[in-house]
Write a protein that holds these residues in place. Sequence first.
Motif, PDB file in Angstrom:
ATOM      1  N   ILE A  48      24.157   5.244  13.278  1.00 36.39           N
ATOM      2  CA  ILE A  48      23.592   6.106  12.236  1.00 36.39           C
ATOM      3  C   ILE A  48      24.111   7.414  12.159  1.00 36.39           C
ATOM      4  O   ILE A  48      24.589   7.690  10.960  1.00 36.39           O
ATOM      5  CB  ILE A  48      22.134   6.072  12.306  1.00 36.39           C
ATOM      6  CG1 ILE A  48      21.560   4.575  12.681  1.00 36.39           C
ATOM      7  CG2 ILE A  48      21.736   6.666  11.236  1.00 36.39           C
ATOM      8  CD1 ILE A  48      19.976   5.466  13.569  1.00 36.39           C
ATOM      9  N   ALA A  49      24.556   8.415  13.070  1.00 37.23           N
ATOM     10  CA  ALA A  49      25.136   9.182  12.713  1.00 37.23           C
ATOM     11  C   ALA A  49      26.498   9.583  11.994  1.00 37.23           C
ATOM     12  O   ALA A  49      26.747   9.949  10.907  1.00 37.23           O
ATOM     13  CB  ALA A  49      25.239  10.290  14.076  1.00 37.23           C
ATOM     14  N   SER A  50      27.525   8.411  12.255  1.00 33.96           N
ATOM     15  CA  SER A  50      28.406   8.149  11.660  1.00 33.96           C
ATOM     16  C   SER A  50      28.108   7.512  10.313  1.00 33.96           C
ATOM     17  O   SER A  50      28.953   8.328   9.858  1.00 33.96           O
ATOM     18  CB  SER A  50      29.593   7.453  12.484  1.00 33.96           C
ATOM     19  OG  SER A  50      29.777   8.020  13.541  1.00 33.96           O
ATOM     20  N   ILE A  51      27.074   6.958  10.197  1.00 36.44           N
ATOM     21  CA  ILE A  51      27.335   6.477   8.913  1.00 36.44           C
ATOM     22  C   ILE A  51      26.782   7.627   7.910  1.00 36.44           C
ATOM     23  O   ILE A  51      26.997   7.021   6.565  1.00 36.44           O
ATOM     24  CB  ILE A  51      26.396   5.088   8.676  1.00 36.44           C
ATOM     25  CG1 ILE A  51      26.930   4.075   9.515  1.00 36.44           C
ATOM     26  CG2 ILE A  51      25.791   4.676   7.573  1.00 36.44           C
ATOM     27  CD1 ILE A  51      25.610   2.874   9.791  1.00 36.44           C
ATOM     28  N   PHE A  52      25.524   8.683   8.204  1.00 33.01           N
ATOM     29  CA  PHE A  52      25.452   9.530   7.250  1.00 33.01           C
ATOM     30  C   PHE A  52      26.871  10.704   7.374  1.00 33.01           C
ATOM     31  O   PHE A  52      26.989  11.144   6.075  1.00 33.01           O
ATOM     32  CB  PHE A  52      24.278  10.785   8.237  1.00 33.01           C
ATOM     33  CG  PHE A  52      23.355  10.127   7.890  1.00 33.01           C
ATOM     34  CD1 PHE A  52      22.771   8.094   8.069  1.00 33.01           C
ATOM     35  CD2 PHE A  52      21.682   9.951   8.567  1.00 33.01           C
ATOM     36  CE1 PHE A  52      21.542   8.070   7.676  1.00 33.01           C
ATOM     37  CE2 PHE A  52      21.017   9.315   8.676  1.00 33.01           C
ATOM     38  CZ  PHE A  52      20.954   8.760   8.240  1.00 33.01           C
ATOM     39  N   VAL A  53      28.016  10.795   8.112  1.00 38.87           N
ATOM     40  CA  VAL A  53      28.238  11.519   7.694  1.00 38.87           C
ATOM     41  C   VAL A  53      29.757  11.085   7.257  1.00 38.87           C
ATOM     42  O   VAL A  53      30.229  11.481   5.865  1.00 38.87           O
ATOM     43  CB  VAL A  53      29.437  12.044   9.456  1.00 38.87           C
ATOM     44  CG1 VAL A  53      30.654  12.724   9.276  1.00 38.87           C
ATOM     45  CG2 VAL A  53      28.572  12.809  10.132  1.00 38.87           C
ATOM     46  N   ASP A  54      29.510   9.521   6.956  1.00 39.12           N
ATOM     47  CA  ASP A  54      30.733   8.851   6.114  1.00 39.12           C
ATOM     48  C   ASP A  54      30.167   9.189   4.943  1.00 39.12           C
ATOM     49  O   ASP A  54      31.320   9.006   3.855  1.00 39.12           O
ATOM     50  CB  ASP A  54      30.735   7.598   6.505  1.00 39.12           C
ATOM     51  CG  ASP A  54      31.719   6.984   8.548  1.00 39.12           C
ATOM     52  OD1 ASP A  54      32.046   8.740   8.445  1.00 39.12           O
ATOM     53  OD2 ASP A  54      31.503   6.598   8.603  1.00 39.12           O
ATOM     54  N   TYR A  55      28.887   8.923   5.271  1.00 37.98           N
ATOM     55  CA  TYR A  55      28.916   8.391   2.764  1.00 37.98           C
ATOM     56  C   TYR A  55      28.887   9.985   2.638  1.00 37.98           C
ATOM     57  O   TYR A  55      29.451   9.733   1.030  1.00 37.98           O
ATOM     58  CB  TYR A  55      26.951   8.710   3.572  1.00 37.98           C
ATOM     59  CG  TYR A  55      26.890   6.968   3.178  1.00 37.98           C
ATOM     60  CD1 TYR A  55      25.965   6.537   1.554  1.00 37.98           C
ATOM     61  CD2 TYR A  55      27.309   6.339   3.893  1.00 37.98           C
ATOM     62  CE1 TYR A  55      25.747   5.220   1.506  1.00 37.98           C
ATOM     63  CE2 TYR A  55      26.751   5.180   3.361  1.00 37.98           C
ATOM     64  CZ  TYR A  55      26.170   4.485   2.877  1.00 37.98           C
ATOM     65  OH  TYR A  55      26.386   2.728   2.047  1.00 37.98           O
ATOM     66  N   HIS A  56      28.604  11.414   3.326  1.00 39.85           N
ATOM     67  CA  HIS A  56      29.616  12.108   2.491  1.00 39.85           C
ATOM     68  C   HIS A  56      28.419  13.589   1.460  1.00 39.85           C
ATOM     69  O   HIS A  56      28.039  13.970   1.458  1.00 39.85           O
ATOM     70  CB  HIS A  56      30.983  12.152   2.650  1.00 39.85           C
ATOM     71  CG  HIS A  56      31.803  14.081   1.461  1.00 39.85           C
ATOM     72  ND1 HIS A  56      31.117  14.611   3.052  1.00 39.85           N
ATOM     73  CD2 HIS A  56      31.451  13.954   0.763  1.00 39.85           C
ATOM     74  CE1 HIS A  56      31.935  15.874   2.476  1.00 39.85           C
ATOM     75  NE2 HIS A  56      32.322  15.677   1.200  1.00 39.85           N
ATOM     76  N   LYS A  57      28.326  12.301   0.326  1.00 38.72           N
ATOM     77  CA  LYS A  57      27.846  12.930  -0.834  1.00 38.72           C
ATOM     78  C   LYS A  57      26.348  12.278  -1.081  1.00 38.72           C
ATOM     79  O   LYS A  57      25.702  12.097   0.379  1.00 38.72           O
ATOM     80  CB  LYS A  57      28.499  11.420  -1.977  1.00 38.72           C
ATOM     81  CG  LYS A  57      28.158  10.564  -2.302  1.00 38.72           C
ATOM     82  CD  LYS A  57      28.672   9.861  -3.791  1.00 38.72           C
ATOM     83  CE  LYS A  57      29.926  10.000  -4.083  1.00 38.72           C
ATOM     84  NZ  LYS A  57      30.240   9.431  -4.949  1.00 38.72           N
ATOM     85  N   ASP A  58      25.745  12.930  -1.675  1.00 38.77           N
ATOM     86  CA  ASP A  58      24.123  12.813  -1.532  1.00 38.77           C
ATOM     87  C   ASP A  58      23.858  11.637  -1.607  1.00 38.77           C
ATOM     88  O   ASP A  58      24.538  10.721  -2.118  1.00 38.77           O
ATOM     89  CB  ASP A  58      23.533  13.369  -2.929  1.00 38.77           C
ATOM     90  CG  ASP A  58      23.532  14.650  -2.992  1.00 38.77           C
ATOM     91  OD1 ASP A  58      24.035  15.320  -1.769  1.00 38.77           O
ATOM     92  OD2 ASP A  58      23.414  15.607  -4.645  1.00 38.77           O
ATOM     93  N   PHE A  59      22.979  10.869  -1.050  1.00 41.11           N
ATOM     94  CA  PHE A  59      22.408   9.293  -0.885  1.00 41.11           C
ATOM     95  C   PHE A  59      20.809   9.819  -0.211  1.00 41.11           C
ATOM     96  O   PHE A  59      20.498  10.844   0.533  1.00 41.11           O
ATOM     97  CB  PHE A  59      23.171   8.789   0.126  1.00 41.11           C
ATOM     98  CG  PHE A  59      22.948   9.048   1.872  1.00 41.11           C
ATOM     99  CD1 PHE A  59      22.422   9.169   2.990  1.00 41.11           C
ATOM    100  CD2 PHE A  59      23.557  10.710   2.594  1.00 41.11           C
ATOM    101  CE1 PHE A  59      22.108   9.831   4.075  1.00 41.11           C
ATOM    102  CE2 PHE A  59      24.534  10.953   3.704  1.00 41.11           C
ATOM    103  CZ  PHE A  59      23.044  10.953   4.416  1.00 41.11           C
ATOM    104  N   ILE A  60      20.370   8.497  -0.007  1.00 40.23           N
ATOM    105  CA  ILE A  60      18.904   8.488   0.552  1.00 40.23           C
ATOM    106  C   ILE A  60      18.445   7.217   1.016  1.00 40.23           C
ATOM    107  O   ILE A  60      19.319   6.497   0.997  1.00 40.23           O
ATOM    108  CB  ILE A  60      17.943   8.618  -1.494  1.00 40.23           C
ATOM    109  CG1 ILE A  60      16.284   9.041  -0.372  1.00 40.23           C
ATOM    110  CG2 ILE A  60      18.188   7.679  -1.623  1.00 40.23           C
ATOM    111  CD1 ILE A  60      15.386   8.703  -2.226  1.00 40.23           C
TER     112      ILE A  60
END
Length: 225
Positions: A48-60
């Motif tokens: 999950i940490a990598s997924i959050f970092v990869d999204y980079h831009k604003d996400f929810i």
Amino acid sequence: HYLDKNDKVITLSQAVSIAEQYDCFMIKIAAGSGGGRGIRKVYKGEDIASIFVDYHKDFICQEVLKEHQTLAQFNPECINTIRLLSLNINDRCDVLSAFVRMGGKGSIVDNLHSEKGGGCLVGINPEGKLAPFGINKVYKVVKETPMGDSLDGLQIEHYDEIVDFIKNCHQKYFPFANLIGWDVIIDESAHPIVIEINLDSADIAAHQIFNGPVFGYRTDEVLEY
């Protein structure tokens, strides 16, 4: 910056800890997700940490919704939304037209032009009955749901309640917006839930395929307005 559900600033590790409490959750970019872009389902055990970092831009991140069987039957792998078009002028609000979006097999979104495709749009009449045909993303006529069931005779349960809910929401929360396209589902308890509103892209062309001139008996009133 990461924020919890109360808009309190938290660290990346705290955000990951919250997400890990769920067997699965949805992640979606905050803007520009039309056609299902930037939307995915994340399962327990993924990085999950990598997924959050990869999204980079604003996400929810949000919990996975479970919808009523009257909609889930079209594709149980995603939520199948009802698009309703409401008009609010001269102190009167009406739902002009509606259709249901059915996600294709293997797709977690119901957007007609999503990457996996395979879904369709089907018109809904004022009594909540589905049209005997739908259209796919190349506007070809289809006669079955993505799960292979005939469209003929299918009905959306609790449709009257959905219409009343939308009219009340339009007048209460957006009284100065004249025309809104609503994406709505009903949950397992038959309560309407708004997924999003569309103020600049209400899919009028698709509405008219099934339900004719979209302003109907209010056309002269709209022109005068």
